[in-house]
Design a protein around this motif. Structure first.
Motif, PDB file in Angstrom:
ATOM      1  N   ARG A  53      50.355  36.628  33.070  1.00 35.97           N
ATOM      2  CA  ARG A  53      50.314  37.801  33.952  1.00 35.97           C
ATOM      3  C   ARG A  53      49.186  37.616  34.974  1.00 35.97           C
ATOM      4  N   PRO A  54      49.278  36.582  35.817  1.00 31.52           N
ATOM      5  CA  PRO A  54      48.158  36.259  36.716  1.00 31.52           C
ATOM      6  C   PRO A  54      47.805  37.376  37.689  1.00 31.52           C
ATOM      7  N   TRP A  55      48.746  38.291  37.928  1.00 26.25           N
ATOM      8  CA  TRP A  55      48.453  39.407  38.830  1.00 26.25           C
ATOM      9  C   TRP A  55      47.327  40.302  38.315  1.00 26.25           C
ATOM     10  N   VAL A  56      47.042  40.227  36.987  1.00 27.70           N
ATOM     11  CA  VAL A  56      45.954  41.038  36.458  1.00 27.70           C
ATOM     12  C   VAL A  56      44.618  40.612  37.062  1.00 27.70           C
ATOM     13  N   LEU A  57      44.494  39.328  37.430  1.00 21.75           N
ATOM     14  CA  LEU A  57      43.260  38.853  38.048  1.00 21.75           C
ATOM     15  C   LEU A  57      43.065  39.464  39.427  1.00 21.75           C
ATOM     16  N   ILE A  58      44.169  39.645  40.137  1.00 21.41           N
ATOM     17  CA  ILE A  58      44.100  40.291  41.451  1.00 21.41           C
ATOM     18  C   ILE A  58      43.658  41.739  41.284  1.00 21.41           C
ATOM     19  N   ARG A  59      44.195  42.398  40.260  1.00 29.57           N
ATOM     20  CA  ARG A  59      43.808  43.785  40.007  1.00 29.57           C
ATOM     21  C   ARG A  59      42.316  43.870  39.690  1.00 29.57           C
TER      22      ARG A  59
END
Length: 349
Positions: A53-59
């Motif tokens: 879930r790499p988008w969690v890093l953006i969050r």
């Protein structure tokens, strides 16, 4: 009080909406529950399975960017070392805490998994044992502080004498992993049967079975009478503790490298269960040998069997030990540990 009217960010493996399956998700779910009582707002970012879930890093980046004055707790996760290094080189926040789950941070540092300069810059590194503080001090981390593991004390068991005509019931409650001493438990069970105790005891296993271990585990226990796998035991309410309190003692012959202050030690004490555990990591500092449990050598199934026989033969005062457990555990109530005083001490207020 006005000092509680602030905001906090918690980053860690949470598994929101699901029953916790390990010590980290349990701890973080309890953190969120307690922090909602202590702070005006809790922003929780779940890093469970973050690689998928790499988008969690953006969050994380944007939450920190737009909340730069908010204090941040990184509660151990697979992403922790990366986040700590990132915030060292990109200092988005003035106050960053690393709340450690487990007892092997010093080993991770020795193996080069953590940036020591980044760890030194953290406001505090919060660990579960004084011995862990000492180990971190040795490598120059003067910002380490000891805060014990804690849980809500929501249940008070009725301590009754063991009925003479009933077999003694032992329980294992943790992640079912080979390094938790599973083979030592089954070997001890076989020894008890060989010594003529076959009708005097039973052992039930509860917990998530580690990936790739299910077939081996089921084969192990299928070859031993009186040993059963019972699935998941939910300790988020009184019913789970009521069920746990029906046992006589807990078995925990662990040698798992990540063990710190195991939450199941608290669970056993809440339910009034003495715990037979190995002399591993922090176990000796959180189990009072002869009072709230027994400490045995690592990889010693004979010692485990002997302590189980001591209980069955009533050569130890199990009833008194159960009462000791219930008294001892009160110091680990999460409202007592995660207090306003602690928040001030570590500058979260």
């Amino acid at each position: 009080m006005s000092e509680t009217k602030s905001k906090i960010i918690l980053i860690g493996a949470i598994d929101k909406g699901h029953n916790p399956t390990n010590g980290e998700t349990m701890k973080n779910q309890l953190f969120i529950r307690r922090f909602h009582e202590l702070f005006a707002k809790v922003i929780a970012i779940d890093t469970l399975n973050w690689r998928k879930r790499p988008w969690v890093l953006i969050r994380i980046f944007f939450v920190l960017l737009f909340n730069r004055q908010t204090k941040v707790i990184i509660s151990s996760s697979a992403a922790a070392s990366y986040l700590i290094s990132f915030l060292y080189y990109v200092p988005l926040c003035n106050y960053v805490y690393f709340w450690v789950v487990g007892g092997n941070l010093h080993l991770g540092i020795a193996q080069g998994k953590y940036n020591i300069k980044a760890l030194k810059k953290l406001t505090h590194i919060i660990v579960q044992g004084q011995s862990m503080v000492n180990e971190l001090n040795k490598v120059g981390l003067s910002n380490a502080i000891y805060v014990p593991n804690s849980k809500p004390i929501i249940y008070s068991p009725k301590i009754r004498p063991h009925k003479a005509d009933k077999p003694y019931r032992f329980v294992f409650l943790s992640r079912v992993h080979p390094d938790k001493g599973i083979t030592d438990i089954t070997a001890a069970a076989q020894k008890l049967i060989q010594e003529g105790y076959g009708n005097k005891f039973s052992i039930d296993f509860y917990g998530q079975i580690a990936s790739g271990y299910s077939d081996m585990f089921m084969t192990l226990i299928s070859g031993v009478d009186n040993v059963n796998y019972c699935g998941y035991l939910n300790l988020l309410d009184n019913d789970g503790y009521q069920k746990l309190s029906e046992y006589d003692a807990m078995l925990f012959p662990t040698y798992w490298s990540g063990e710190g202050f195991p939450g199941i030690v608290i669970d056993a004490n809440i339910a009034g269960l003495p715990i037979i555990a190995t002399d591993w990591n922090l176990n000796k500092s959180v189990i009072e040998d002869g009072k709230t449990g027994f400490i045995i050598p690592v990889h010693d199934s004979n010692a485990l069997a002997m302590r189980m026989m001591n209980i069955i033969d009533q050569t130890v005062d199990l009833h008194e030990m159960k009462k000791n457990c219930v008294q001892y555990v009160q110091q680990f109530d999460f409202r007592r540990v995660l207090s306003g005083e602690l928040m001030r001490k570590i500058k979260l207020y």
